[in-house]
Design an enzyme around this catalytic site. Structure first.
Site: not given
Ligand code: NDP
Ligand code: 8X3
Length: 256
Positions: A18, A40, A61, A154, A186, A189-191
């Site tokens: 992401g 990972r 982690d 969250y 929004l 990603t893998e979110f």
């Molecule tokens: P992804 O799931 O694609 O990426 C999340 C990343 O966080 C992965 O690389 C994962 O790596 C890492 N991660 C999770 N837990 C841990 C841990 N305990 N230690 C180290 N790394 C960790 O999601 P996004 O790229 O969307 O999310 C990135 C950030 O953006 C987050 O903080 C999310 O809350 C925020 N966000 C996302 C939005 C969305 O709609 N996508 C909108 C607003 C904010 P691994 O699993 O390999 O450890």
């Molecule tokens: C991620 C955006 O709106 O899904 O932080 O919570 S939302």
């Protein structure tokens, strides 16, 4: 070997997917040195294979204080002066209302989004202050400002990120260290796959028939905030896809 002055050392948590992965690629393409951290390892190794030795792979982690301290204390000297920390690692788990939500999910969100972020910050900040240079970019969310059903813990973790970012700025006055909170809406990603515990169909539905933000959109905003002249501090950036906006406040009507 000393780095060329325009080459920066950039530490990105959650660089395996992401926003974090897109941000690592954007900075690596500009020739910067990247410390790419996540759990990972194989994903990070792919990044290193793509960009070479400018990528330092850190299997980490962020919920573990001991592991953070060990990993950062053993950084090679050429990666040890961090110019930018992108506190991106984070996750949402579940969308159940508060009275039904999983406590284990809540604990993991707090441990990652809050504790992981402040542990990383507390570890890296002293050297930035000592060097009178540095930038911390936190990845918050619109969920930290606007409530929505199922956002409960969250959204609250992202409200922490917003206020912590502002309070860092207050503490860092006079140090030349900058702080930015990026608050996306929004984004595909893998979110959602993570939020729905691996249920791909549920995750796909979130992004169906709409144009969400992309990871590259967020990476561009991180790069932009960092590349401002050092006398400019971008406090926050809130961005949504054009296809997203606020809903009206909800009112419970008694059936009569
Ligand atoms: P992804 O799931 O694609 O990426 C999340 C990343 O966080 C992965 O690389 C994962 O790596 C890492 N991660 C999770 N837990 C841990 C841990 N305990 N230690 C180290 N790394 C960790 O999601 P996004 O790229 O969307 O999310 C990135 C950030 O953006 C987050 O903080 C999310 O809350 C925020 N966000 C996302 C939005 C969305 O709609 N996508 C909108 C607003 C904010 P691994 O699993 O390999 O450890
Ligand atoms: C991620 C955006 O709106 O899904 O932080 O919570 S939302």
């Amino acid at each position: 070997m000393t780095a060329k002055p325009n080459i920066k050392t950039i530490f990105i948590t959650g660089a395996s997917s992401g926003f974090g992965l897109a941000t690592a690629k954007a900075f690596a393409a500009k020739g910067h040195k990247i410390i790419a951290a996540a759990r990972r390892h194989e994903r990070l190794e792919q990044l290193r294979q793509e960009f070479g030795d400018n990528i330092y792979v850190m299997t980490l982690d962020v919920t573990s204080e001991t592991k953070i301290n060990q990993a950062i204390d053993s950084l090679p000297i050429e990666f040890s002066n961090i110019d930018l920390l992108v506190n991106n690692a984070g996750l949402a788990l579940g969308l159940a209302p508060a009275h039904e939500a999983s406590l284990a999910d809540w604990h993991q969100m707090v441990d990652t989004n809050i504790k992981g972020l402040y542990l990383m910050t507390r570890k890296i900040l002293p050297n930035m202050v000592k060097r009178k240079a540095g930038h911390i970019i936190n990845i918050g969310s619109i969920a930290g400002s606007y409530a929505y059903p199922g956002g409960n813990a969250y959204g609250a973790t992202k409200a922490f990120v917003q206020q912590f970012s502002r309070n860092l700025r207050a503490d860092l006055l006079g140090t030349q260290v900058r702080v930015t909170n990026i608050e996306p809406g929004l984004a595909e990603t893998e979110f959602s796959l993570v939020r729905f515990h691996g249920d791909q169909d549920k995750a796909d539905k979130v992004y169906e028939n709409t144009q969400a933000l992309t990871a590259e959109d967020i990476a561009r905003s991180v790069v932009w905030a960092f590349e401002q002249p050092t006398h400019v501090n971008i406090n926050s950036i809130e961005l949504m896809p054009t296809s997203q906006t606020w809903a009206a406040l909800a009112v419970d009507k008694v059936q009569g």
